[in-house]
Design an enzyme around this catalytic site. Structure first.
Site, short mmCIF file in Angstrom:
data_model
loop_
_atom_site.label_atom_id
_atom_site.label_comp_id
_atom_site.label_asym_id
_atom_site.label_seq_id
_atom_site.Cartn_x
_atom_site.Cartn_y
_atom_site.Cartn_z
N SER A 69 0.91 -1.24 0.11
CA SER A 69 -0.04 0.03 0.11
C SER A 69 0.94 1.22 0.05
O SER A 69 2.03 1.24 0.71
CB SER A 69 -0.87 -0.02 1.07
OG SER A 69 -1.47 1.23 1.41
N TYR A 108 -1.92 -0.78 10.35
CA TYR A 108 -2.13 -1.05 8.82
C TYR A 108 -0.95 -0.80 8.08
O TYR A 108 -0.49 -1.49 7.45
CB TYR A 108 -3.12 -0.31 8.38
CG TYR A 108 -3.59 -0.21 7.02
CD1 TYR A 108 -3.98 -1.66 6.44
CD2 TYR A 108 -3.04 0.62 5.98
CE1 TYR A 108 -4.17 -1.79 4.98
CE2 TYR A 108 -3.02 0.39 4.74
CZ TYR A 108 -3.74 -0.96 4.04
OH TYR A 108 -3.91 -0.97 2.83
#
Length: 263
Positions: free
Chosen positions: A141, A154
């Site tokens: 990401s 995350y």
């Protein structure tokens, strides 16, 4: 990256990036093994791909936060000699201050984003290297690089995916097996549902479609990019970032502390 009678395994395949990868890989001539929790969605996608492309599509229902269910997918990766591609796309999100986070939710996210990806990669690699060809794509990401106050877990997991992939690229440098990290930014998918961040709060120009993100990722793979950031205009910016990191390396381990710490 075209083939006949070869198989690609896509995790998190029921929607979003995973479904787009499945469609594109079928278009490139791959048979598919689609992995996700939602059997009904997988079956619908599989039926569409079969009717549109004529490719063989198997569905494997598995919750990749669960070790027993991961093992089912591992067994397929170890034993199916037709497998040439693994797309480690399955992943979850959690955007909340750590002080108010639920430890069980954080553990589940780590299991999905880190543990399952690691185990599935370990399962597929011996076969790929023995057969002398193959590709592993690990979806990280942009938040592995652009860390937010609410993204501790995350961003931590996605940073792991990036560095794990880079280490594996070094390990396989003399091998024909290709490993790519993909760092998408905001993509218009169900990923955001219940994540703690509202996609509607983002400017429209920040948000890419899943199809565009996957098309860019595959173009980067075709071009031989070890790391693909679908929205990054100049690959030279990533190369400069990596070069800056490498300038630290000679001084990361020395016999004595740096002068500024020796008073």
């Amino acid at each position: 990256m075209t083939t006949q009678n070869k198989t690609a395994v896509v995790t998190g395949a029921s929607a979003g990036l995973g479904a787009a990868y499945a469609q594109r890989l079928a278009d490139r001539g791959y048979d598919l093994v689609l992995v996700a929790r939602n059997t009904a969605r997988l079956e619908t996608l599989a039926a569409d791909i079969r009717s549109r492309t004529g490719r063989s599509v198997d569905v494997v229902t598995a919750d990749l936060t669960d070790a027993a269910q991961i093992s089912v997918v591992e067994e397929r990766l170890r034993t199916d000699e037709s497998i040439e591609v693994l797309i480690n796309n399955a992943g979850g999100s959690l955007f909340t201050p750590l002080a108010t986070s639920d430890a069980a939710d954080a553990e589940a996210l780590i299991n999905l984003n880190v543990t399952s990806l690691t185990r599935l990669t370990i399962a597929v690699l011996p076969g790929l290297t023995a057969r002398g060809h193959g590709t592993v794509v690990n979806v990280s990401s942009a938040l592995a690089l652009n860390i937010l106050p609410v993204s501790a877990v995350y961003s931590g997991t996605k940073s792991y995916v990036l560095t794990f992939t880079q280490a594996l690229q070094q390990e396989l440098a003399e091998s024909p097996v290709v490993v790519q990290a993909v760092l998408p930014g905001a993509v218009r998918t169900e990923f955001w549902d219940g994540s703690g961040l509202d996609l509607a709060a983002f400017p429209d120009e920040w948000i890419m479609s899943a199809d565009d993100a996957v098309d860019a990722a595959l173009a980067g793979l075709d071009a031989g990019e070890p790391v693909t950031i679908p929205s990054l205009p100049q690959i030279s910016d990533w190369e400069a970032f990596e070069k800056a990191r490498q300038t630290l390396v000679p001084n990361l381990s020395q016999r004595v502390p740096a002068d500024r710490y020796r008073g």
